[in-house]
Design a protein around this motif. Structure first.
Motif, PDB file in Angstrom:
ATOM      1  N   GLY A 182       4.980  -8.462  -0.662  1.00  0.00           N
ATOM      2  CA  GLY A 182       5.771  -8.262  -1.864  1.00  0.00           C
ATOM      3  C   GLY A 182       5.956  -6.791  -2.187  1.00  0.00           C
ATOM      4  O   GLY A 182       5.643  -5.904  -1.385  1.00  0.00           O
ATOM      5  N   LYS A 183       6.420  -6.533  -3.363  1.00  0.00           N
ATOM      6  CA  LYS A 183       6.702  -5.176  -3.804  1.00  0.00           C
ATOM      7  C   LYS A 183       5.409  -4.424  -4.124  1.00  0.00           C
ATOM      8  O   LYS A 183       4.501  -4.960  -4.767  1.00  0.00           O
ATOM      9  CB  LYS A 183       7.587  -5.211  -5.049  1.00  0.00           C
ATOM     10  CG  LYS A 183       8.020  -3.856  -5.559  1.00  0.00           C
ATOM     11  CD  LYS A 183       8.898  -4.001  -6.800  1.00  0.00           C
ATOM     12  CE  LYS A 183       9.290  -2.631  -7.347  1.00  0.00           C
ATOM     13  NZ  LYS A 183      10.115  -2.763  -8.577  1.00  0.00           N
ATOM     14  N   VAL A 280      -3.648  -0.822  -1.413  1.00  0.00           N
ATOM     15  CA  VAL A 280      -2.280  -1.003  -1.873  1.00  0.00           C
ATOM     16  C   VAL A 280      -2.166  -2.393  -2.482  1.00  0.00           C
ATOM     17  O   VAL A 280      -2.306  -3.404  -1.779  1.00  0.00           O
ATOM     18  CB  VAL A 280      -1.273  -0.839  -0.717  1.00  0.00           C
ATOM     19  CG1 VAL A 280       0.161  -0.947  -1.253  1.00  0.00           C
ATOM     20  CG2 VAL A 280      -1.479   0.493   0.002  1.00  0.00           C
ATOM     21  N   ASP A 281      -1.950  -2.457  -3.781  1.00  0.00           N
ATOM     22  CA  ASP A 281      -1.794  -3.727  -4.485  1.00  0.00           C
ATOM     23  C   ASP A 281      -0.311  -4.042  -4.626  1.00  0.00           C
ATOM     24  O   ASP A 281       0.468  -3.214  -5.125  1.00  0.00           O
ATOM     25  CB  ASP A 281      -2.445  -3.654  -5.868  1.00  0.00           C
ATOM     26  CG  ASP A 281      -3.959  -3.515  -5.775  1.00  0.00           C
ATOM     27  OD1 ASP A 281      -4.581  -4.347  -5.087  1.00  0.00           O
ATOM     28  OD2 ASP A 281      -4.511  -2.577  -6.379  1.00  0.00           O
ATOM     29  N   GLY A 285      -0.125  -9.879  -2.955  1.00  0.00           N
ATOM     30  CA  GLY A 285      -1.345  -9.640  -2.195  1.00  0.00           C
ATOM     31  C   GLY A 285      -1.682  -8.166  -2.132  1.00  0.00           C
ATOM     32  O   GLY A 285      -1.120  -7.357  -2.879  1.00  0.00           O
ATOM     33  N   TRP A 286      -2.591  -7.828  -1.256  1.00  0.00           N
ATOM     34  CA  TRP A 286      -3.020  -6.438  -1.140  1.00  0.00           C
ATOM     35  C   TRP A 286      -3.476  -6.156   0.288  1.00  0.00           C
ATOM     36  O   TRP A 286      -3.697  -7.069   1.091  1.00  0.00           O
ATOM     37  CB  TRP A 286      -4.152  -6.110  -2.113  1.00  0.00           C
ATOM     38  CG  TRP A 286      -5.339  -7.038  -2.026  1.00  0.00           C
ATOM     39  CD1 TRP A 286      -5.595  -8.123  -2.809  1.00  0.00           C
ATOM     40  CD2 TRP A 286      -6.429  -6.980  -1.067  1.00  0.00           C
ATOM     41  NE1 TRP A 286      -6.756  -8.744  -2.426  1.00  0.00           N
ATOM     42  CE2 TRP A 286      -7.287  -8.057  -1.355  1.00  0.00           C
ATOM     43  CE3 TRP A 286      -6.745  -6.132  -0.020  1.00  0.00           C
ATOM     44  CZ2 TRP A 286      -8.459  -8.306  -0.621  1.00  0.00           C
ATOM     45  CZ3 TRP A 286      -7.902  -6.366   0.712  1.00  0.00           C
ATOM     46  CH2 TRP A 286      -8.752  -7.446   0.418  1.00  0.00           C
ATOM     47  N   TYR A 287      -3.628  -4.852   0.602  1.00  0.00           N
ATOM     48  CA  TYR A 287      -4.208  -4.430   1.866  1.00  0.00           C
ATOM     49  C   TYR A 287      -4.868  -3.079   1.656  1.00  0.00           C
ATOM     50  O   TYR A 287      -4.508  -2.322   0.747  1.00  0.00           O
ATOM     51  CB  TYR A 287      -3.171  -4.361   2.986  1.00  0.00           C
ATOM     52  CG  TYR A 287      -1.800  -3.869   2.585  1.00  0.00           C
ATOM     53  CD1 TYR A 287      -1.450  -2.521   2.668  1.00  0.00           C
ATOM     54  CD2 TYR A 287      -0.835  -4.771   2.120  1.00  0.00           C
ATOM     55  CE1 TYR A 287      -0.185  -2.088   2.314  1.00  0.00           C
ATOM     56  CE2 TYR A 287       0.432  -4.344   1.763  1.00  0.00           C
ATOM     57  CZ  TYR A 287       0.750  -2.997   1.866  1.00  0.00           C
ATOM     58  OH  TYR A 287       2.007  -2.563   1.501  1.00  0.00           O
ATOM     59  N   SER A 303      -5.339  -9.070   2.106  1.00  0.00           N
ATOM     60  CA  SER A 303      -5.818 -10.097   1.178  1.00  0.00           C
ATOM     61  C   SER A 303      -5.899 -11.478   1.833  1.00  0.00           C
ATOM     62  O   SER A 303      -6.658 -12.336   1.359  1.00  0.00           O
ATOM     63  CB  SER A 303      -4.902 -10.171  -0.046  1.00  0.00           C
ATOM     64  OG  SER A 303      -3.550 -10.358   0.340  1.00  0.00           O
ATOM     65  N   ASP A 304      -5.168 -11.686   2.920  1.00  0.00           N
ATOM     66  CA  ASP A 304      -5.263 -12.960   3.626  1.00  0.00           C
ATOM     67  C   ASP A 304      -6.090 -12.857   4.900  1.00  0.00           C
ATOM     68  O   ASP A 304      -6.000 -13.713   5.784  1.00  0.00           O
ATOM     69  CB  ASP A 304      -3.876 -13.532   3.930  1.00  0.00           C
ATOM     70  CG  ASP A 304      -2.971 -12.539   4.643  1.00  0.00           C
ATOM     71  OD1 ASP A 304      -3.370 -11.372   4.805  1.00  0.00           O
ATOM     72  OD2 ASP A 304      -1.868 -12.936   5.052  1.00  0.00           O
ATOM     73  N   GLY A 305      -6.927 -11.808   4.989  1.00  0.00           N
ATOM     74  CA  GLY A 305      -7.931 -11.731   6.034  1.00  0.00           C
ATOM     75  C   GLY A 305      -7.505 -11.119   7.346  1.00  0.00           C
ATOM     76  O   GLY A 305      -8.267 -11.159   8.326  1.00  0.00           O
ATOM     77  N   ILE A 306      -6.326 -10.547   7.428  1.00  0.00           N
ATOM     78  CA  ILE A 306      -5.889  -9.899   8.668  1.00  0.00           C
ATOM     79  C   ILE A 306      -6.623  -8.572   8.826  1.00  0.00           C
ATOM     80  O   ILE A 306      -6.646  -7.747   7.900  1.00  0.00           O
ATOM     81  CB  ILE A 306      -4.368  -9.672   8.666  1.00  0.00           C
ATOM     82  CG1 ILE A 306      -3.632 -11.008   8.627  1.00  0.00           C
ATOM     83  CG2 ILE A 306      -3.935  -8.874   9.887  1.00  0.00           C
ATOM     84  CD1 ILE A 306      -2.135 -10.888   8.478  1.00  0.00           C
ATOM     85  N   LYS A 307      -7.232  -8.368   9.988  1.00  0.00           N
ATOM     86  CA  LYS A 307      -7.961  -7.132  10.249  1.00  0.00           C
ATOM     87  C   LYS A 307      -6.996  -6.021  10.649  1.00  0.00           C
ATOM     88  O   LYS A 307      -6.078  -6.234  11.440  1.00  0.00           O
ATOM     89  CB  LYS A 307      -8.993  -7.327  11.358  1.00  0.00           C
ATOM     90  CG  LYS A 307     -10.060  -8.371  11.052  1.00  0.00           C
ATOM     91  CD  LYS A 307     -10.948  -7.946   9.894  1.00  0.00           C
ATOM     92  CE  LYS A 307     -12.079  -8.943   9.667  1.00  0.00           C
ATOM     93  NZ  LYS A 307     -12.923  -8.546   8.507  1.00  0.00           N
TER      94      LYS A 307
END
Length: 363
Positions: A182-183, A280-281, A285-287, A303-307
């Motif tokens: 998302g944005k 980064v929010d 989600g976030w990363y 936020s969905d567990g991707i390394k």
């Protein structure tokens, strides 16, 4: 670098002309393009000695061909260790004679920020491609003069933002571009370490000292590439816990950036404590990366567990190989002078805000 010692430079080997008779044109041999570009490092301090020179032993598209130093005592060790020819050793008096040396294709300026503009412009005027360490220069005007010199002399100018060549960072930029989560709404980013040296140029204002020019451009640049936007305003505060050392410049700086569309960034840089993280929010989600700007081991997760931990052999080698390939293929470099200028424009606004204590718009 005000106490750089001078010495008599080695003689240079000039380019020889080729006389052709009127019936010889059919036999002209077109010079083969170089497989590797020769790089001359300007300034042989820590970053050149411990990071760039070793990295140039790992590169595929360029190699360490020459050095420029004002300290003669350093020369024998460098020549012996890296097999540097006498004719490829320069000082700050005969620097401009690099123009006559076909062994040198790229001049990498690794000096205090106050010297970046002068030696980058002189390198461009010598007809050499220019790599300049971050921060690009002391002011927006200096940055523009460097860009103008490169354009005038038809050479490439690249700024040493190695993180923009790093694969996990590139993934962060892809997330933003594709709006995978998302944005972007907010970036939180900090970089710092405890600087133990007390008589270094980093504590001298006239030489480009202060944490903002050094560590501060990491969170600033990260906020810009994480949002894909240019900030429109900043609020900043500078401080120090060691005024006996940091009496000319700031030890720590905190600055908040505002971007078009409502995105914000909370940034911090310090010579007083260690920190190295970016989150980064986004709207969906976030990363994050921690560390986000270390010399190795960049690591992160979404936020969905991707390394986000794609390995890289050497960041500096990747940066220089990318830039050398762009030169050889006559393509745009990944981090041109315009990118460095955009950071310095914001740096100047950050300092204005820290001085006056208010919000500063960025034109």
């Amino acid at each position: 670098m005000s106490n750089r010692r001078k010495f008599i430079g080695q003689s240079l080997v000039g380019l020889s002309g080729l006389a052709l008779s009127s019936h010889a044109f059919a036999n002209i041999i077109v010079p083969r393009q170089k497989d590797k570009l020769g790089v001359a490092l300007v300034g042989l301090g820590y970053y050149s000695r411990d990071l760039l020179a070793p990295a140039l032993q790992l590169t595929q598209n360029c190699y360490l061909a020459g050095i420029v130093t004002g300290t003669p005592s350093k020369i024998p060790e460098w020549q012996q260790k890296y097999n540097i020819k006498d004719k490829n050793v320069y000082n700050y008096d005969n620097y401009d004679q690099l123009a006559n040396n076909p062994d040198i294709d790229v001049i990498y300026v690794v000096l205090p920020p106050s010297m970046h503009a002068e030696y980058s412009i002189r390198a461009a005027n010598a007809g050499k491609h220019v790599w300049c360490e971050k921060p690009m220069a002391m002011s927006e005007a200096e940055c523009q003069s460097m860009i103008d010199a490169a354009n005038k002399n038809k050479v490439k100018l690249s700024i040493g933002y190695r993180m923009q060549h790093e694969p996990n960072t590139i993934q962060i930029m892809r997330f933003q571009k594709d709006q995978t989560y998302g944005k972007v709404q907010k970036v939180t980013v900090a970089a710092g370490y405890r600087e133990g040296r007390t008589d270094h140029w980093k504590q001298i204002k006239a030489m480009g000292g202060g944490v903002m020019y050094d560590m501060g451009v990491y969170p600033l640049n990260a906020a810009r590439y994480a949002t894909g936007l240019e900030p429109i305003a900043v609020t900043a505060k500078a401080s120090t816990t060691r005024p006996e050392i940091y009496h000319e410049v700031e030890e720590t700086i905190v600055f908040d950036l505002e971007f078009p569309g409502g995105a914000t960034a909370a940034c911090e840089a310090s010579f007083g404590r260690g920190m190295n993280a970016m989150q980064v929010d986004c709207s969906n989600g976030w990363y994050k990366l921690e560390p986000f700007s270390a010399y190795s081991g960049i690591d992160g997760v979404t936020s969905d567990g991707i390394k986000l931990n794609k390995p890289i052999n050497n960041e500096q080698a990747k940066q220089m190989d990318d830039d050398a390939m762009a030169i050889m293929k006559k393509q745009a470099v990944m981090v041109p002078g315009e990118e460095g200028l955009k950071d310095i424009r914001v740096v100047e606004a950050i300092y204005r805000s820290a001085k006056d204590g208010g919000r500063v718009s960025i034109g």
